[in-house]
Each structure stands twice: as C-alpha cells, then as structure tokens.
Design an enzyme around this catalytic site. Structure first.
Site, PDB file in Angstrom:
ATOM      1  N   ASP A   7      -7.148  -1.484   3.683  1.00 51.79           N
ATOM      2  CA  ASP A   7      -6.213  -2.522   3.253  1.00 51.79           C
ATOM      3  C   ASP A   7      -6.609  -3.904   3.764  1.00 51.79           C
ATOM      4  O   ASP A   7      -6.048  -4.907   3.326  1.00 51.79           O
ATOM      5  CB  ASP A   7      -4.794  -2.205   3.752  1.00 51.79           C
ATOM      6  CG  ASP A   7      -4.249  -0.912   3.172  1.00 51.79           C
ATOM      7  OD1 ASP A   7      -4.499  -0.656   1.985  1.00 51.79           O
ATOM      8  OD2 ASP A   7      -3.593  -0.156   3.910  1.00 51.79           O
ATOM      9  N   ASP A  54       0.866  -1.167   0.000  1.00 57.32           N
ATOM     10  CA  ASP A  54       0.000   0.000   0.000  1.00 57.32           C
ATOM     11  C   ASP A  54       0.914   1.232   0.000  1.00 57.32           C
ATOM     12  O   ASP A  54       2.088   1.141   0.353  1.00 57.32           O
ATOM     13  CB  ASP A  54      -0.884  -0.030   1.245  1.00 57.32           C
ATOM     14  CG  ASP A  54      -1.619   1.281   1.464  1.00 57.32           C
ATOM     15  OD1 ASP A  54      -2.313   1.721   0.530  1.00 57.32           O
ATOM     16  OD2 ASP A  54      -1.476   1.855   2.555  1.00 57.32           O
ATOM     17  N   ASP A  68      -1.669  -0.693   5.995  1.00 53.96           N
ATOM     18  CA  ASP A  68      -1.822  -0.138   7.342  1.00 53.96           C
ATOM     19  C   ASP A  68      -3.215   0.374   7.658  1.00 53.96           C
ATOM     20  O   ASP A  68      -3.487   0.742   8.794  1.00 53.96           O
ATOM     21  CB  ASP A  68      -0.832   1.018   7.547  1.00 53.96           C
ATOM     22  CG  ASP A  68      -1.333   2.311   6.922  1.00 53.96           C
ATOM     23  OD1 ASP A  68      -1.864   2.263   5.794  1.00 53.96           O
ATOM     24  OD2 ASP A  68      -1.199   3.369   7.562  1.00 53.96           O
TER      25      ASP A  68
END
Length: 691
Positions: A594, A387, A590
């Site tokens: 996600d 990410d 995080d």
C-alpha cells in the site's frame, strides 16, 4: 564537548551530545548558547542529550559551531556558578523566566535612582534596536521593526520610564507566549509517548511479542521485512535493507549486517536481522517523537501559511497608519499607540497552538498526525480509498479450505509446502498459512533454496530441484504461465466460493489451492456510514484480491465502488488519477504493497496494525485497527479548521479595536501593549483547549 549534527534545516540545527546531559547541564547550555551572537533561540532535551538551536544566518552558524567545538564542561560549570538559582532544575523554565523578569523590573523601579533606570532602559533598548535594524537590513518590515520604532518614540519624548515599561511588557508577553507554545509541545510529546509499540524479543530461542517499553539494554529482538526497528542497537546476526529516511532523509534503504548500528524510527524493507538493544527504549522513542514534532513545524497548513503571510503584510500598513496619525494629530503618544499593536504575533501563536492541541488530542486517541497540513487536507477530503486486507478486514485471516488438485499431492502436503514458503514473511496471509499448518501438527522445516518474495505477487523458490511458486492468480497464472484445467477451475470456483484463493504450483503445474477467509472488522459498516454522513460522498475499496471476494467484502462494508485484482502499481495509478482529477483523496492502508498509493494520496493513513514501511510513508498512523478512529479524525480536522477561522476573526477584531482606541487617545501606549499581549495570551489559551 563532543556532538553530532542530528538534523538540520536552514536556520535551525539539532545536536546530540556524546556525553550525559543532566537537567542542570542542559539549562546551563541553554543559557550559554542563548548569549552567543547570532543565536536566536535554544531548546534542550536532556533525556536524549539533544539541543535544538535556531540561528540567524550562515555566518552565525559557522561561528556557533566554532564556539561549540571549544565548549567544555568547565565553561558550563562557570555558567552554572554565576546563576545557580536560575539554573536549578526543579523550577520550570517558564516560571523561572517570569520570576526573574518581574523581580528585576520591580527591583529597578523601587531601588534604582531615575538616572540609572534611564541608563538601563537605554542599554536594554539596544537589543530591540538591533533586532529591528537586522530586519531592515534583510529588507523586511516586521514586528521587531514595529517594536523598536514604538519604544524609540518614547525615548524621543524623553520618557525612559514609558520605554522601560513597554519593553518589560513586551518581554513578559514573549515569555508567556513561549511558555504557552512549549507547554503545548510538551503535552503533544507526552501524548505521543503513550502510543503503544511492540517488539519481537528472543527468549530461549523463541520469539515473543512484548511492549517495546519493556525492553532492556542487552535484550535481543528480531526485525524482518516490513517491521519497525523500535530501539537503538547493534546487529548481531543476519542482513537487511533498512529504510532510515525518517532520521537521515536518504530515500534509499541501506544494508545493515552484523556489527552495524541501527536506530529507532527506521524500518526493515527486506531481510531479517537480530538486534541487541543498546539504549533504553523510552529515550529512543522520545528522539523519534521530537523529530516528528520538529518536522511538523515545516508542515504548516495552507491556511496557516496564508494567514501568517497576511499578518506580515499588515506591518507596512501599521507604519502608514502611524505616519497618518503623526501627520494629523502631531501626537507622539498616539503615534506610538499605532505601532504598539500588531496582528502577526497573535495570528502565528493561535494558529500553531491550535494545531499542537489538535495533534496532542489526536495522539491521546491513538492517532499520530505528522503536520498541520494533513488536518486541513482531511477536513477538505471528498474521497476516501480503502485497502481491503488488514484495513477493512481483520488483520488475522485464516485458512478455511485446502484443495489438492493432483493425485500425488495431499491436502497436508499442499499446506506443509505452503507454510514452508510463507514462514519467512510477516504478511497476515503468510501468518495464517503457518498457523494452519501448526494447528494440524505439520512440520515444515526449510527444504527449499533461496526464497524470492515478489511484493503483492507471491513467493518463488526451488524444492527438490523443481521451481515452486505460491501467490495470487495473477502471479501464478499470468506471470508464471501456469495453466489450469477447466475441471480444476470449476472445483476452485465451487469449493472456494467467497474465499480468497492462494495458488501453489510446481514446475508450471497447479498442485493446490488454499482458501483464505478474512472476516470484516467489527464496526466497519457503521464507520463507512458515519463518514458519508460527515460529507464524504466518494468511498472506494481497492484490493489485490479476486472479484468475488472483493464484491462480498464491499457489500458487507456498505461500499458501492471497488476495484479487484490490483497490483501495487495499479493502486498507485488509480489514486494518482483521482488526485489528477482534482479530488481530495485520503488513502487508508496497512501493508508494504500500500506504500506507493499512500504516498500518492493527499493524505495517507496507515493502520497501526500494519507494516512499518506503510507507517513510514503515511501522513497519519493509527495505533489501533478500527475505522472509528478515521471518523473521529475527520471530525477533529473539521473542528480545527473552524477554530482557526474563529481565532483569525477574534485576532483581527480585537487588535483593530485596540489600534483604534490608542489612536483616538482612549488608551495609552503601555496599556495598548498590555492589552495586546494579554489578549494574545488569552486567545492562545483558548486555542489550547480540547477541540
């Protein structure tokens, strides 16, 4: 004694007692439970008033619970009185067991006449015989059957002295093996206890971030969307949907309102609650860690499981070999020697100790790994998906530019209104907007109606009777159908070059845009290069941000492949497609958005600076936010796989040599048992070393 069943899987349950459980109480309880029929093993955790019990079958479980319902403190006191020195809490359990075992063996050998020693040996053999017969009734040829047969041959030879010595060595080996495993588990628990955790404590009406360990009973803490509940407590105000899957296994969040209990190890999915702390944080964190350690037993790697099954399959061959030895040599001693050495104990012990050592070492370095299979998957990974926001970039973005796009809106009004909407949510971008408004001294008291947060899209509310939305380009322009004039588009592209735009619209009209700057974390390019040098050739960045910002961050990080403008479901679908193609995928993220992708990957890694939901679904949680931890974790995982290969080779080679030496008569059965147990302990100690 009052108790509740905290956790249960077939063959094992964990109880939490309502009353205080002191160290001597716990030892007395262990001694009492261990003597009950059908109970195979007991382990107590006095600090959290908890006891784990391994039982034989469903009938044993029923009998166990029936007896527990009748158990009283008077009975525990009686157990303690019968063996006060054995239950003294100052003496470690392993040392106590070894001292008692060796002392009793020497006393019998030196003081008892041969006839009484033979009677004792026969009575002690009943335990080995019972275990062997139980395995046979379950249609299993395993180590208890081997032991019972080997000892039985000594009785057939009318040699109770050898039988007694063999049983003593087997008992001693089991105690040492349990002590080695227990020490590794306790080291892991101590390591996990050092991983920091923070809470938002209310002090004079203000929220202050404090270490969770500093909380005391009676403190008030705040937990809102995406945040963990790090203590046991009672909700005093607010309402939230709380994910309790780590404790109860329930996949759906449950509503918690004023007066309801909440527990450490859970996470707030939606809403906001104020919690009064009801238990010391150290004990509640320990309970969560014990859950993790117990769960890790159920998450063995494929290589562990495969080798343990292989070890079990060797047992019938042990019997075949013993039969051939008996037929060809006519020697009961050599036949017994063929039965005294097995592969199963050493393979199981060295594998589990190696994994516990890796988990402990990773915990020391701030990486909580939830099972052996995740080490194996990380070692085999060929693809890592990152990410962007909060993972590759800093977790504290800032507002770099504010654009007002209509005459009746000023930059301050755009920022004030944006902060008014964003102040309810813990996302890093939301915090950046609120901080920017505070820096300009802008008051943003709540003027809006109910706020609706659409995960990874944006926020919708009402202001002065008008619908107002803030969020990504996709949310504002496609979902909300807000049109952007060409001149406004040109201004946004020019003034916010390289920044991430956050769009603000009212009643279908774009009124302003915030340019969010999110700098790359220090050390990211070096970490990406290190991962490539370790053999991971496919590194990808996924982000919901726009194409220009994604291109800039990817170039700075040294990542050549990226995807931009993705929704959470897009990230999830992308990771699923990689896995479906046969790639071994590690996903690092995080945020709340996600979580689906983390769960779809072979291994999900959550940054410790991220939300509790991401950490809940992830297989690995990093205490810190640096990517160098992932580099170390990958190297550690490969080192663990190498150790498992080496210990497997050593176990097979050493035990095969002992078998051969016993069969040809070089060593006696007792010596075989001594060397077998001794080498098993030595290999376990080697497996416990730092990787």
């Amino acid at each position: 004694m009052r108790y509740v069943i905290e956790h249960e899987v077939p063959g094992r349950l964990r109880l939490t007692f309502a009353d205080h459980l002191g160290a001597s109480d716990a030892l007395a309880l262990e001694a009492s439970l261990s003597s009950w029929t059908g109970v195979e093993r007991v382990r107590s955790y006095p600090r959290i008033r908890s006891v784990a019990i391994w039982y034989r079958d469903a009938l044993a479980r029923t009998a166990l619970l029936d007896r527990l319902n009748e158990l009283s403190r008077v009975q525990l006191d009686a157990v303690r009185a019968q063996a006060p020195t054995a239950l003294a809490p100052a003496v470690p359990s392993a040392a106590r067991s070894i001292i008692r075992l060796v002392g009793n063996h020497l006393i019998r050998r030196w003081l008892l006449p041969p006839a009484l020693r033979a009677v004792w040996a026969g009575l002690h053999y009943l335990g080995f015989l019972r275990a062997g017969l139980t395995s046979l009734m379950r249609h299993r040829l395993d180590v208890p059957v081997l032991d019972a047969t080997a000892i039985g041959i000594s009785f057939v030879k009318r040699d109770p002295k050898t039988a007694a010595s063999t049983m003593f060595l087997l008992d001693l080996g089991e105690v040492l093996e349990d002590a080695t495993r227990e020490r590794s588990e306790h080291e892991l628990i101590r390591s996990l206890m050092t991983i920091p955790q923070n809470a938002r404590r209310l002090e004079d009406g203000e929220e202050v971030t404090v270490p969770a360990q500093s909380l005391r009973v009676g403190d008030l803490i705040v937990a809102r969307t995406g945040m963990p509940v790090c203590v046991d407590g009672v909700v005093v105000r607010g309402a939230a949907m709380v994910n309790q899957a780590a404790l109860t296994g329930e996949p759906l969040a449950v509503e918690r309102m004023a007066g309801d209990d909440v527990f450490a190890g859970t996470a707030v999915e939606e809403g906001e609650i104020v919690i009064r702390v009801d238990a010391e944080p150290a004990s509640t964190k320990l309970r969560s860690i014990v859950n993790l350690v117990e769960a890790s037993e159920q998450l063995k790697s494929e290589i562990q499981t495969r080798r343990e099954h292989l070890a079990d399959r060797f047992v019938p061959w042990n019997f075949l070999l013993a039969g051939l030895v008996a037929a060809t040599t006519k020697s009961l001693a050599k036949t017994s020697a063929a039965l005294m050495v097995d592969y199963s104990c050493a393979l199981r012990l060295t594998s589990s100790i190696s994994v516990l050592a890796a988990m402990s070492q990773s915990a020391h370095e701030g990486m909580a790994v939830k099972g052996a299979k995740h080490f194996e998957a990380i070692a085999a990974a060929d693809t890592i998906v990152f990410d962007k926001t909060g993972t590759l970039t800093e977790a504290t973005p800032r507002v770099a530019r504010v654009l007002a796009l209509v005459p009746d809106w000023t930059e301050d009004e755009v920022l004030r209104t944006s902060a008014c909407l964003e102040e309810h949510f813990p996302h890093p971008v939301a915090r950046a907007v609120v901080a920017a408004a505070a820096a300009r001294g802008l008051e943003h008291r709540e003027r809006h109606a109910e706020v609706a947060y659409i995960v990874a899209h944006g926020i919708a509310s009402a202001l002065d009777g008008k619908r107002i939305v803030i969020g990504s380009r996709h949310f504002v322009m496609e979902d909300e159908h807000v049109e952007v004039a060409p001149e406004a588009e040109a201004r946004i592209n020019g003034d916010l070059e390289g920044l991430s735009p956050l769009y603000l619209a009212q009643d279908g009209k774009l009124v302003g845009v915030l340019g969010i700057e999110d700098p790359l974390k220090a050390g990211v390019p070096e970490a990406i290069a290190a991962l490539r040098s370790q053999g991971i050739g496919h590194i990808i960045m996924l982000t919901g941000d726009n194409e220009r910002t994604a291109a800039r961050i990817a170039a700075e990080a040294g990542i050549t492949e990226y995807r931009a403008d993705l929704l959470p479901e897009d990230k999830h679908a992308y990771v699923e497609a990689l896995v479906a193609r046969g790639q071994r995928v590690v996903m690092v993220g995080d945020g709340v958005n996600d979580a689906p992708a983390l769960s779809a990957a072979d291994v999900g890694i959550a940054m410790g600076t991220g939300t509790a939901i991401a950490q809940e679904v992830a297989d690995v949680t990093l205490a810190a936010g640096g990517l160098d931890a992932i580099v170390r974790l990958h190297a550690l995982s490969r080192s663990l796989m190498g150790r498992l290969d080496r210990s497997f080779t050593a176990v097979m080679g050493i035990n095969s040599a002992l078998l051969a030496a016993g069969i040809v008569g070089i060593i006696r059965p007792q010596t075989s048992a001594l060397l077998h147990n001794g080498t098993t302990i030595a290999l376990a100690a080697e497996s416990a070393r730092r990787l």
